[in-house]
Design a protein around this motif. Structure first.
Motif, PDB file in Angstrom:
ATOM      1  N   GLY A 168       0.859  -1.169   0.158  1.00 13.85           N
ATOM      2  CA  GLY A 168      -0.134  -0.004  -0.127  1.00 13.85           C
ATOM      3  C   GLY A 168       0.762   1.291  -0.171  1.00 13.85           C
ATOM      4  N   ALA A 169       1.908   1.169   0.674  1.00 18.58           N
ATOM      5  CA  ALA A 169       2.926   2.595   0.839  1.00 18.58           C
ATOM      6  C   ALA A 169       3.446   2.568  -0.388  1.00 18.58           C
ATOM      7  CB  ALA A 169       3.782   2.259   1.936  1.00 18.58           C
ATOM      8  N   SER A 170       3.984   1.541  -1.254  1.00 15.16           N
ATOM      9  CA  SER A 170       4.659   1.695  -2.164  1.00 15.16           C
ATOM     10  C   SER A 170       3.868   2.117  -3.496  1.00 15.16           C
ATOM     11  CB  SER A 170       4.986   0.116  -2.614  1.00 15.16           C
ATOM     12  OG  SER A 170       4.086  -0.600  -3.246  1.00 15.16           O
ATOM     13  N   LYS A 171       2.417   1.981  -3.390  1.00 12.76           N
ATOM     14  CA  LYS A 171       1.565   2.683  -4.375  1.00 12.76           C
ATOM     15  C   LYS A 171       1.335   4.319  -3.981  1.00 12.76           C
ATOM     16  CE  LYS A 171      -0.865  -1.670  -4.885  1.00 12.76           C
ATOM     17  NZ  LYS A 171      -1.977  -2.275  -4.424  1.00 12.76           N
ATOM     18  N   ARG A 172       1.606   4.562  -2.732  1.00  9.69           N
ATOM     19  CA  ARG A 172       1.145   5.962  -2.415  1.00  9.69           C
ATOM     20  C   ARG A 172       2.266   6.810  -2.206  1.00  9.69           C
ATOM     21  NH1 ARG A 172      -2.363   2.469  -0.435  1.00  9.69           N
ATOM     22  NH2 ARG A 172      -4.648   3.124  -0.210  1.00  9.69           N
ATOM     23  N   PHE A 173       3.326   6.515  -2.116  1.00  8.36           N
ATOM     24  CA  PHE A 173       4.724   7.223  -2.191  1.00  8.36           C
ATOM     25  C   PHE A 173       5.899   7.066  -2.907  1.00  8.36           C
ATOM     26  CE2 PHE A 173       2.887   6.532   2.356  1.00  8.36           C
ATOM     27  CZ  PHE A 173       2.359   7.949   2.475  1.00  8.36           C
ATOM     28  N   LYS A 174       6.416   8.102  -3.572  1.00 13.25           N
ATOM     29  CA  LYS A 174       7.403   7.925  -4.478  1.00 13.25           C
ATOM     30  C   LYS A 174       8.661   8.469  -3.904  1.00 13.25           C
ATOM     31  CE  LYS A 174       5.430   5.735  -7.675  1.00 13.25           C
ATOM     32  NZ  LYS A 174       4.817   4.637  -6.759  1.00 13.25           N
ATOM     33  N   LYS A 175       9.947   7.889  -3.889  1.00 15.79           N
ATOM     34  CA  LYS A 175      11.170   8.513  -3.609  1.00 15.79           C
ATOM     35  C   LYS A 175      11.506   9.749  -4.338  1.00 15.79           C
ATOM     36  CE  LYS A 175      14.512   8.035  -0.555  1.00 15.79           C
ATOM     37  NZ  LYS A 175      14.903   9.136   0.398  1.00 15.79           N
ATOM     38  N   SER A 176      11.831  10.855  -3.782  1.00 15.19           N
ATOM     39  CA  SER A 176      12.543  11.945  -4.857  1.00 15.19           C
ATOM     40  C   SER A 176      13.757  12.468  -3.973  1.00 15.19           C
ATOM     41  CB  SER A 176      11.328  13.121  -4.815  1.00 15.19           C
ATOM     42  OG  SER A 176      11.500  13.705  -3.443  1.00 15.19           O
ATOM     43  N   TYR A 234       9.919  12.170   0.282  1.00 16.17           N
ATOM     44  CA  TYR A 234       9.050  11.343  -0.442  1.00 16.17           C
ATOM     45  C   TYR A 234       7.883  12.144  -0.939  1.00 16.17           C
ATOM     46  CZ  TYR A 234      10.875   7.202   1.672  1.00 16.17           C
ATOM     47  OH  TYR A 234      11.938   6.119   2.181  1.00 16.17           O
ATOM     48  N   LYS A 235       7.397  11.955  -2.075  1.00 17.71           N
ATOM     49  CA  LYS A 235       6.255  12.643  -2.641  1.00 17.71           C
ATOM     50  C   LYS A 235       4.976  12.100  -2.504  1.00 17.71           C
ATOM     51  CE  LYS A 235       7.311  12.466  -7.138  1.00 17.71           C
ATOM     52  NZ  LYS A 235       7.567  12.716  -8.383  1.00 17.71           N
ATOM     53  N   ARG A 236       3.753  12.836  -2.111  1.00 19.01           N
ATOM     54  CA  ARG A 236       2.567  12.190  -2.137  1.00 19.01           C
ATOM     55  C   ARG A 236       1.471  13.014  -2.716  1.00 19.01           C
ATOM     56  NH1 ARG A 236      -0.734  15.103   0.962  1.00 19.01           N
ATOM     57  NH2 ARG A 236       0.044  16.866   2.226  1.00 19.01           N
ATOM     58  N   LYS A 237       0.246  12.419  -3.117  1.00 17.44           N
ATOM     59  CA  LYS A 237      -0.723  13.198  -3.582  1.00 17.44           C
ATOM     60  C   LYS A 237      -1.781  13.465  -2.606  1.00 17.44           C
ATOM     61  CE  LYS A 237      -1.003  10.924  -8.073  1.00 17.44           C
ATOM     62  NZ  LYS A 237      -1.555  10.314  -9.425  1.00 17.44           N
ATOM     63  N   SER A 238      -2.535  14.472  -2.813  1.00 19.30           N
ATOM     64  CA  SER A 238      -3.621  14.957  -1.958  1.00 19.30           C
ATOM     65  C   SER A 238      -4.528  14.088  -1.981  1.00 19.30           C
ATOM     66  CB  SER A 238      -4.176  16.431  -2.449  1.00 19.30           C
ATOM     67  OG  SER A 238      -3.001  17.155  -2.309  1.00 19.30           O
ATOM     68  N   LEU A 256       5.175  17.095  -0.627  1.00 18.62           N
ATOM     69  CA  LEU A 256       6.220  16.202   0.155  1.00 18.62           C
ATOM     70  C   LEU A 256       5.497  15.885   1.648  1.00 18.62           C
ATOM     71  CD1 LEU A 256       9.689  18.104  -0.365  1.00 18.62           C
ATOM     72  CD2 LEU A 256       8.815  15.819  -1.439  1.00 18.62           C
ATOM     73  N   ILE A 257       5.883  14.486   2.204  1.00 18.18           N
ATOM     74  CA  ILE A 257       5.414  14.105   3.376  1.00 18.18           C
ATOM     75  C   ILE A 257       6.247  15.232   4.547  1.00 18.18           C
ATOM     76  CG2 ILE A 257       4.940  11.837   2.658  1.00 18.18           C
ATOM     77  CD1 ILE A 257       7.691  11.082   4.366  1.00 18.18           C
ATOM     78  N   THR A 258       5.863  15.036   5.617  1.00 11.32           N
ATOM     79  CA  THR A 258       6.294  15.915   6.626  1.00 11.32           C
ATOM     80  C   THR A 258       7.323  14.933   7.440  1.00 11.32           C
ATOM     81  OG1 THR A 258       4.834  14.893   8.265  1.00 11.32           O
ATOM     82  CG2 THR A 258       4.090  16.859   7.556  1.00 11.32           C
ATOM     83  N   ALA A 259       8.391  15.564   8.187  1.00  6.76           N
ATOM     84  CA  ALA A 259       9.523  15.121   8.670  1.00  6.76           C
ATOM     85  C   ALA A 259       9.013  14.227   9.692  1.00  6.76           C
ATOM     86  CB  ALA A 259      10.383  15.850   9.494  1.00  6.76           C
ATOM     87  N   ALA A 260       7.939  14.185  10.275  1.00  2.00           N
ATOM     88  CA  ALA A 260       7.436  13.172  11.432  1.00  2.00           C
ATOM     89  C   ALA A 260       6.985  11.824  10.886  1.00  2.00           C
ATOM     90  CB  ALA A 260       6.283  13.772  12.197  1.00  2.00           C
ATOM     91  N   ASP A 261       6.689  11.891   9.648  1.00  2.00           N
ATOM     92  CA  ASP A 261       6.103  10.727   8.990  1.00  2.00           C
ATOM     93  C   ASP A 261       7.040  10.092   8.211  1.00  2.00           C
ATOM     94  OD1 ASP A 261       3.423  11.074   9.632  1.00  2.00           O
ATOM     95  OD2 ASP A 261       3.136  12.325   7.827  1.00  2.00           O
TER      96      ASP A 261
END
Length: 65
Positions: free
Chosen positions: A10-18, A22-26, A49-54
């Motif tokens: 599930g995470a591999s479908k939602r997040f892409k490394k840059s 990590y990039k994410r959609k709204s 981008l995701i927050t540092a806490a995540d």
């Protein structure tokens, strides 16, 4: 023979490394969009981008080194 560690599918479908992280959609942009204003739909476009806490949790799910 040791088994290979699997990534969280599930995470591999939602997040892409840059390079910046990590990039994410709204969220809230998949269906029942007729009641949403055009302004709101426009603001939900694109990626962020995701927050540092995540980051530690997503690193663990994606088995990042």
């Amino acid at each position: 023979m040791a088994t290979k560690a699997k990534v969280h599918s599930g995470a591999s479908k939602r997040f892409k490394k840059s390079a910046a992280g990590y990039k994410r959609k709204s969220a809230h942009k998949s269906h029942i969009l007729t009641k949403m204003t055009t302004k709101r739909k426009r603001q939900l476009r694109g990626t962020s981008l995701i927050t540092a806490a995540d980051k530690p949790a997503i690193d663990a799910m994606l088995r990042a080194k």
